[in-house]
Scaffold this motif. Sequence first.
Motif: not given
Length: 316
Positions: A187-199
């Motif tokens: 999931r993180a690779q899709r979040l980071l693509r949008h400039g979102l840092w997952p916690v």
Amino acid sequence: AALVDVLVALLEARPLAVSRTAVEVSGGMDSALTAMATARALGPGVMSVGAQFEGTMGAAQRGRRRMLCECGEFDDLEVPAMRFAPFGPASHRRRCFGVWPEDENYPELFETVFGTLADAGIDTLITGLGGDELYVAYEGEEEAHTPLSLAGSHYLTAEGKRLAGATAPAYPPGRLQESCWKAAAGRAQRLLRHGLWPVYPYHSTDLAAFVGSLPVEYRRDRRLLRRALTRVTGDAVFETDYVKEGFRDVAVRGITDNRDWLIATAERSGLLQSRLLDGAYIRKQLAAEPAGLADRDFNYLYFFLTICCFFQPPDG
């Protein structure tokens, strides 16, 4: 109360800002507790996001979401899940390596949500991912959970079952289960693509050690989590009237609407020709109405299709 305090401390250790933070609120227990911990750590005004489901289950889920969003004083964004059923023409699953098989069930919906969050100035998303893995039952304890085992799947040939049963997990033993890291990585690779840092607050070895040390009566049926939610929200719905949200109806819609493409993708992937897979049985499952499949067969089918999508030829 101690469980909530630990989650709050984990969040307060990060440089989070109310105006740039969002939290997932699915209406389920895991995200509910991380949402309440976020509200305590950051105060009112955090943005919340979640899927909206239909039917009796959906009505119960929407009621819990409303209660949680009012309790946390969130700015809420709710998206109808059925509008974003999986495998559609615009889905990232239609691209080679587009969505990891271990990723969440809702990438089609959350790709839209992630873009909206980024447009709203959000750069951090807090999620309840990993909560399921905390409440394990250990060997010798009652009601031990039996995971979905490929060794017993009708999808495998005799050789495939033998190999699945004899292969030791590559992941080293530890407090956090392998599924935590696989789902987070996917999931993180899709979040980071949008400039979102997952916690992921539940992905803490200290938290896992704390919960794992509790007597089984606190871990059974997530009693600890249910009681903590009653205490922090003042509403006992998670203890007395909890109808778990489910993705199956949305997944059935996605498979039904895109059946021809999915069958063609499965054939082109080469997986049906593997000596380890029972191609005839899988083709039979693909031809059946997905709504009529037993839960176990449906879960195998859905996972098989996500693998086919991931390894489809690059020319699509």
